[in-house]
Write a protein that holds these residues in place. Structure first.
Motif, PDB file in Angstrom:
ATOM      1  N   GLU A  32       0.819  -1.212   0.000  1.00 33.12           N
ATOM      2  CA  GLU A  32       0.000   0.000   0.000  1.00 33.12           C
ATOM      3  C   GLU A  32       0.852   1.261   0.000  1.00 33.12           C
ATOM      4  OE1 GLU A  32      -2.525  -1.011   3.322  1.00 33.12           O
ATOM      5  OE2 GLU A  32      -4.097  -1.735   1.967  1.00 33.12           O
ATOM      6  N   ALA A  75      -6.420  -4.307  -3.132  1.00 37.34           N
ATOM      7  CA  ALA A  75      -5.774  -2.990  -3.086  1.00 37.34           C
ATOM      8  C   ALA A  75      -5.275  -2.586  -4.475  1.00 37.34           C
ATOM      9  CB  ALA A  75      -4.619  -3.008  -2.082  1.00 37.34           C
ATOM     10  N   ARG A 126      -6.714   0.577  -6.818  1.00 37.20           N
ATOM     11  CA  ARG A 126      -5.798   1.628  -7.277  1.00 37.20           C
ATOM     12  C   ARG A 126      -5.704   1.708  -8.795  1.00 37.20           C
ATOM     13  NH1 ARG A 126      -3.236   5.140  -9.208  1.00 37.20           N
ATOM     14  NH2 ARG A 126      -1.251   5.974  -8.539  1.00 37.20           N
TER      15      ARG A 126
END
Length: 106
Positions: free
Chosen positions: A19, A49, A53
């Motif tokens: 992250e 994640a 994104r």
């Protein structure tokens, strides 16, 4: 191994590390993740994640030594391909080729 095939890679051993790198990362073509990350997190969280994104359609391969039906179902439900350990290089190469070909057809 992947570098020898001309594949550019970026690695993270745990979800917080991944992250932290996302803002500066180039969009991946395919995610290759282990089901059990070093910090105890699930690799499916890493895939989520990356998809948040970059793209909800990001192809992903999940590797694991866990051969239970529960893990296989979780991986399938997340829309990921599954490769069980121990992994033979040909398995990864074939799956990468398959996913790349599928992306070109879209």
């Amino acid at each position: 191994l992947l570098g020898g095939w001309g594949v550019e890679t970026a690695a993270a051993r745990a979800l917080p590390e991944l992250e932290a790198r996302l803002d500066d990362a180039a969009p991946p073509e395919i995610a290759l993740v282990d089901f059990h990350l070093d910090d105890g997190a699930c690799g499916l969280d890493a895939v989520a994640a990356l998809r948040r994104r970059f793209s909800p359609d990001l192809p992903a391969i999940v590797t694991t030594a866990d051969h239970t039906a529960e893990v296989a179902e979780r991986v399938r439900a997340a829309g990921c391909a599954l490769i069980h350990k121990p992994i033979k290089p040909g398995q990864i190469r074939a799956m990468l080729s398959h996913l790349r070909a599928a992306e070109r057809r879209v």
